[in-house]
Design an enzyme around this catalytic site. Structure first.
Site, PDB file in Angstrom:
ATOM      1  N   HIS A 142       6.748  -8.826  10.665  1.00 39.04           N
ATOM      2  CA  HIS A 142       5.414  -9.477  10.953  1.00 39.04           C
ATOM      3  C   HIS A 142       5.570 -10.380  12.092  1.00 39.04           C
ATOM      4  O   HIS A 142       4.637 -10.545  12.725  1.00 39.04           O
ATOM      5  CB  HIS A 142       4.896 -10.015   9.747  1.00 39.04           C
ATOM      6  CG  HIS A 142       4.391  -8.889   8.845  1.00 39.04           C
ATOM      7  ND1 HIS A 142       5.213  -8.095   8.064  1.00 39.04           N
ATOM      8  CD2 HIS A 142       3.094  -8.124   8.653  1.00 39.04           C
ATOM      9  CE1 HIS A 142       4.342  -7.101   7.571  1.00 39.04           C
ATOM     10  NE2 HIS A 142       3.225  -7.437   8.010  1.00 39.04           N
TER      11      HIS A 142
ATOM     12  N   GLU B 226       1.007   3.910   2.521  1.00 39.64           N
ATOM     13  CA  GLU B 226       2.259   3.169   3.428  1.00 39.64           C
ATOM     14  C   GLU B 226       3.500   3.450   2.555  1.00 39.64           C
ATOM     15  O   GLU B 226       4.582   2.915   2.687  1.00 39.64           O
ATOM     16  CB  GLU B 226       2.123   1.866   3.427  1.00 39.64           C
ATOM     17  CG  GLU B 226       1.773   0.998   2.430  1.00 39.64           C
ATOM     18  CD  GLU B 226       1.126  -0.516   3.015  1.00 39.64           C
ATOM     19  OE1 GLU B 226       1.532  -0.952   4.140  1.00 39.64           O
ATOM     20  OE2 GLU B 226       0.944  -1.404   1.997  1.00 39.64           O
TER      21      GLU B 226
ATOM     22  N   ASP C  33       4.908   0.505   7.165  1.00 44.28           N
ATOM     23  CA  ASP C  33       5.860   0.577   6.041  1.00 44.28           C
ATOM     24  C   ASP C  33       6.003   2.127   5.662  1.00 44.28           C
ATOM     25  O   ASP C  33       6.932   2.355   5.098  1.00 44.28           O
ATOM     26  CB  ASP C  33       4.661  -0.120   4.752  1.00 44.28           C
ATOM     27  CG  ASP C  33       5.302  -1.664   4.716  1.00 44.28           C
ATOM     28  OD1 ASP C  33       6.339  -2.147   5.033  1.00 44.28           O
ATOM     29  OD2 ASP C  33       4.193  -2.309   4.664  1.00 44.28           O
TER      30      ASP C  33
ATOM     31  N   CYS D 119      -3.609   1.986  10.724  1.00 42.01           N
ATOM     32  CA  CYS D 119      -3.539   0.572  10.904  1.00 42.01           C
ATOM     33  C   CYS D 119      -2.370   0.142  11.168  1.00 42.01           C
ATOM     34  O   CYS D 119      -2.031  -0.801  11.345  1.00 42.01           O
ATOM     35  CB  CYS D 119      -4.307  -0.190  10.144  1.00 42.01           C
ATOM     36  SG  CYS D 119      -3.735   0.134   8.527  1.00 42.01           S
TER      37      CYS D 119
HETATM   38  C1  PEP Z   1       1.747  -0.872   7.638  1.00 40.84           C
HETATM   39  O1  PEP Z   1       2.443  -1.271   6.919  1.00 40.84           O
HETATM   40  O2  PEP Z   1       1.733  -0.070   8.517  1.00 40.84           O
HETATM   41  C2  PEP Z   1       0.426  -2.244   7.813  1.00 40.84           C
HETATM   42  C3  PEP Z   1      -0.319  -1.767   8.747  1.00 40.84           C
HETATM   43  O3  PEP Z   1       0.855  -3.187   7.136  1.00 40.84           O
HETATM   44  P1  PEP Z   1       1.387  -4.416   7.208  1.00 40.84           P
HETATM   45  O4  PEP Z   1       2.128  -4.366   8.614  1.00 40.84           O
HETATM   46  O5  PEP Z   1       0.753  -5.605   7.220  1.00 40.84           O
HETATM   47  O6  PEP Z   1       2.711  -4.306   6.069  1.00 40.84           O
HETATM   48 MG    MG Z   2       2.229  -2.568   5.294  1.00 38.57          MG
END
Ligand code: PEP
Ligand code: MG
Length: 593
Positions: free
Chosen positions: A206, A451, A475, A522
């Protein structure tokens, strides 16, 4: 580390390599984040709490030892003197953490002075450091710094909090640290900070995602960073190629200054696409939305002409604080975003913490898990703790009165989880209506993040309960390939082009199309033009990405022939080797250039 040796270091150009996780270039002075100036709580504890406090200290020390072990493994990757020096230093830190005078002293202070663990650590490090500093021998007196460093590591593990603001730094500074957490990144203002580099971290963690969102060049996983760079050094950070150049030559500097101009020119030319619809050459519309981490990205989101917020990560509301945000505070934050988007949908995800995304204010809810990535995280935590979920849902319902809002649930694995949230949503809506509070009418759509591999494989069943899907490829790749997305040692194995990941994406898209529910991607690949033709070819018509990525992805869409992309995607899906997949994709992308 501050040693005499370091201060005598040569001032010639040095190039360090790492993982470039946020593209771009910045030139500026280094700011090495020292462990000093920690703000820690200090208080007396009752006699009955002493045992628990010592357990807490023990857990923090275990964590600190794991960190030192990890750093030692990294140090093996460096060559030459720096490796040797770092190896000895980390060995010494490990020994200090293993029942040394330091640890014994801290425990005694908890026992006899009844001080909380943080206060006991502070008192003990200052006592030992003073003893060292009083020594005649310059080598021994310099060891005081090591004691402080180890003590600060324990403190960081105890508090699990961002411990430094970045205000007051020289404009354009490049922050250098061992590790930078998402919460740290949230405190960085891109108008003030040029970029950052750190020793630990992976490309899909993140911290990396937030750096990309903020448009701040970043390089992680640079093993020899701390022994080499010192505050005030002139640095070039090249986030595109994963390089840190310390004290660059005049020639190199001039080259990078030209690059900066080229980047600015390209950005200006892409900005002209703002009002051009994202449509393939043969007329297929693709919806481009924004992933938002922090409300401060709102202005940029509106400017890029995004067609909505495809993913609002609500974790920002829980960062850098000790308490939890209440319903009103959450409502205000969401309403501001919904209003600013003027009728374009805002997809708000319920709290997604756990695994690598720890928020200090949630410590007591999360507890210690042996395997946090598989533990009580995301929707599991929200369903277990109604006092987290209810205010979130209430705030979303209220913000939904100001414009279209969708609710997105992270880490869904069963339809029962979606049903349980809907039940809670209905109850919350009734409670608010009874109080005469304005809420979304009709109730917002409720969608599932896909995910987890099991969710993708059961997408047809989940589609019966969900109003839409958002595929989280970050994920999904992590769980499918068993690769920690934030772990630099396996970062090279993190590959969304692995056939297993692509099949799960394809399966999910087909299930959504059959059930006639919207499906978006996403994860980070949605914002990478390299993947655009493949995703569109697989039937994806909605992509959500950082605002900065929209112009490049749009430009790629404008060059795609939908039918050719579909044929290439089918060819790719017949492959079993990710190298061949990458070659087929890159070849297709080349043809467009
Ligand atoms: C993902 O896991 O691809 C996602 C968009 O959520 P995050 O990156 O916030 O876990
Ligand atoms: Mg995620």
């Amino acid at each position: 580390m501050k040693t005499d040796k370091k201060s005598k270091k040569r001032r010639e150009e040095l190039i360090l390599e790492g993982l470039g996780v946020a593209p771009g270039v910045a030139i500026g002075p280094a700011h090495v984040r020292e462990a000093g100036d920690l703000q820690v709580p200090e208080y007396q504890i009752p006699a009955g709490r002493v045992k628990a406090e010592k357990v807490r200290l023990g857990e923090a020390i275990d964590k600190a030892l794991r960190q030192v072990g990890k750093l030692k493994a990294k140090a093996l990757g460096i060559h030459g003197l720096a490796a040797e020096e770092l190896g000895y230093l980390l060995e010494a830190h490990g020994q200090m953490l293993n029942s040394s005078r330091l640890v014994g002293g801290i425990e005694r202070r908890i026992d006899s002075d009844r001080r909380n663990a943080e206060a006991a650590v502070m008192a003990e490090i200052s006592a030992i450091a003073q003893e060292f500093e009083a020594m005649e021998d310059s080598y021994l007196s310099a060891r005081a710094e090591d004691v402080r460093e180890v003590g600060h590591r324990i403190l960081r593990c105890l508090t699990d909090e961002a411990y430094h603001g970045f205000g007051g730094l020289e404009k354009g500074s490049i922050v250098i640290a061992e590790e930078i957490s998402p919460a740290d990144t949230a405190l960085m203002d891109p108008r003030q900070i040029g970029g950052f580099a750190c020793v630990l971290g992976g490309a899909e963690g993140h911290t990396a995602i937030m750096a990309r969102s903020l448009g701040m060049p970043a390089v992680v996983g640079v093993p020899d960073l701390l022994p080499t760079v010192r505050s005030g050094d002139q640095l070039i950070i090249d986030g595109t190629n994963g390089l840190i150049i310390v004290n660059p030559t005049a020639r190199r500097l001039a080259g990078y200054e030209r690059r900066l101009k080229d980047i600015a020119r390209e950005a200006r030319s892409l900005a002209r696409l703002r009002d051009v619809p994202a449509e393939t050459r043969d007329g297929q519309r693709v919806t481009l939305q924004v992933n938002m981490e922090l409300p401060r990205e709102l202005e940029q989101t509106v400017e890029t002409g995004a067609e909505g917020v495809g993913l609002l990560r609500t974790e920002f509301m829980y960062m850098n604080r000790a308490d939890l945000p209440g319903e009103e505070e959450q409502y205000q934050a969401l309403a501001q975003i919904v209003k600013a988007m003027r009728g374009r949908p805002v997809t708000v995800r319920t709290l997604d913490v756990g695994g690598e995304k720890l928020a200090s204010s949630l410590g007591e809810h999360l507890g210690e898990a042996a395997n946090p990535a598989l533990g009580l995280r995301a929707i599991r935590l929200s369903l277990k703790e109604p006092k987290l979920l209810r205010p979130q849902l209430a705030a979303m319902l209220r913000a939904g009165a100001h414009g279209p809002l969708r609710i997105l649930l992270p880490m869904i694995t069963t339809p029962g989880e979606i049903r349980a949230v809907r039940k809670e949503l209905d109850k919350t809506a009734r409670r608010l209506s009874r109080r005469g509070v304005a809420i979304a009418d009709p109730l917002p759509p409720v969608g599932a993040m896909i995910e987890v591999p099991g969710a993708a494989l059961a997408a047809d069943s989940l589609a019966q309960s969900a109003d839409f899907f958002a595929i989280g490829t970050n994920d999904l790749t992590m769980y499918t390939l068993a690769i920690d997305r934030g772990e630099e040692q396996v970062a090279h194995l993190f590959n969304p082009l692995h056939p297993a990941v692509l099949r799960l994406i394809q399966f999910t898209v087909e299930a959504a199309l059959r059930a006639r529910i919207p499906v978006s991607v996403c994860g980070e690949i949605a914002g990478d033009p390299r993947f655009t033709a493949l995703l569109v070819g697989l039937g994806v018509r909605e992509l959500s990405m950082t605002a900065k990525a929209i112009p490049r992805v749009k430009s790629r869409i404008l060059s795609i022939d939908m039918h050719a992309a579909g044929r290439r995607a089918m060819m790719i899906m017949e492959q079993v080797d990710s190298g061949r997949i990458a070659a087929l994709l890159d070849d297709f992308n080349e043809m467009a250039n």
